[in-house]
Design a protein around this motif. Sequence first.
Motif, PDB file in Angstrom:
ATOM      1  N   TRP A 292       0.848  -1.192   0.000  1.00  0.00           N
ATOM      2  CA  TRP A 292       0.000   0.000   0.000  1.00  0.00           C
ATOM      3  C   TRP A 292       0.889   1.251   0.000  1.00  0.00           C
ATOM      4  N   ILE A 323      -7.322   6.655   0.570  1.00  0.00           N
ATOM      5  CA  ILE A 323      -7.019   5.840   1.756  1.00  0.00           C
ATOM      6  C   ILE A 323      -6.872   6.761   2.958  1.00  0.00           C
ATOM      7  N   VAL A 334       5.129   2.485  -4.104  1.00  0.00           N
ATOM      8  CA  VAL A 334       4.674   1.089  -4.132  1.00  0.00           C
ATOM      9  C   VAL A 334       5.606   0.201  -4.952  1.00  0.00           C
ATOM     10  N   LEU A 414      -2.780  -3.575  -5.576  1.00  0.00           N
ATOM     11  CA  LEU A 414      -2.261  -3.556  -4.209  1.00  0.00           C
ATOM     12  C   LEU A 414      -2.614  -4.836  -3.473  1.00  0.00           C
ATOM     13  N   MET A 417      -6.189  -5.679  -0.971  1.00  0.00           N
ATOM     14  CA  MET A 417      -7.097  -4.517  -0.928  1.00  0.00           C
ATOM     15  C   MET A 417      -8.518  -4.970  -1.233  1.00  0.00           C
TER      16      MET A 417
END
Length: 417
Positions: A292, A323, A334, A414, A417
């Motif tokens: 993340w 987020i 990432v 990700l 998620m």
Amino acid sequence: MPKFLLSLIFISMTSLLWSQSTQQEKLEARKAQIQQEIRDNEALLQSVKKKEKSAVNVFMIQTNKIKLKEKLINTTEKQTKLLSNDMYVNQIQINKLKKELAVLKEDYARMIVKSYKSRSEQSRAMFILSSKNFLQAYKRVQYMKQYTNYRKLQGEEIKSKSNQLTVYNGKLTVQKTAKQKLIDENEKERLSLLKEKKEQEKLVKTIKKDKNKIAAEIRKKQRESRAIDKQIDRLIREAIAEANRKAAAENAKANPTASVSKTAVSSSRIVLTAETKILADNFRANRGKLPWPVEKGFVSLPYGDQPHPVFSTLVVHNSGVEITTDQGANARAVFGGEVTSVIILSPVNKAVMIQHGDYFTVYQNLSSVYVSKGDKVSIKQNIGKIRTNGDTGKTVIKFTISQNTTYDNPASWLYNM
């Protein structure tokens, strides 16, 4: 053959117990993670309630908390089911041991009675002396030795199986206690969940009174979001053109007679070099496994067209994911790549764009930035501090992924998620 079948059954049961034990450990770890997320969410909720003017944001955080509690209840139910399976297998083993012990004890009792009746040393001596010849006498001596050894072995086997039975009964007692604890935990969480849902109902009533105001706020935020998306899209196109110009220049050095295509330079698609192709391939290979862009948090606004949590006719479009995280949290890359832009979106909103071959990741809503254009960054490297909204108390990062100028859902990239 029966011994082989018993061995096969034992191996199968042992493998099943080991597998279920591993699953229990995984579920316990997942439960601990969910409980931590609930605690983090509760802390965020209390902080936001003190500052928040809009009941909608409180509603969204509380909605996430309800989802986490539902996940926790589901995980605990899986644990209970696995424990019940273990208990069933152990009970089968206990029943099997009891039957075997009953047979052994009965046989041993008969042997003891028989030994008692022939306990006289004289009768044993007569049994040997009455032999017809030396060979028969030898065989009778050997028989008496084997008989004594067999009785000793039976006694040891009874003791061993009695110990096994004690161990299994102990396991079953512990498992029954653990199962009851899980049932009690789940009941407590269910009552807590009902309480949370009642609070949600109250919030919904409050929100419905301000529909016109909420609709106006959504329209304003959507205009701002579209303007930012347009600005980022322009910067991505510029980065693509710049990358293609560099690739064309390098190609011209290597092949002086080759002509440079203008369409390649102005294309909306990066012409990959050998180096950028490797980076793009590596990025693509990690789809669904990327970390993340924050150390911890929850998705407060998913990708795509999202209906309002209360008014389904009000739709919000999101080009990435938002987020919510802790105050003071850092944004992190990432994947490894090169910073192509540090963008000033507004006096209080900065963004960082990183190129990974022909992929781009963008990290918005930063109050400060730790990197500069042209920097090479590594996976999980901190690239900036996420801004905390002074009015709402919320710390939210917007994260987008695109291949060239085509945006994709970050949830499919990700991890977990």
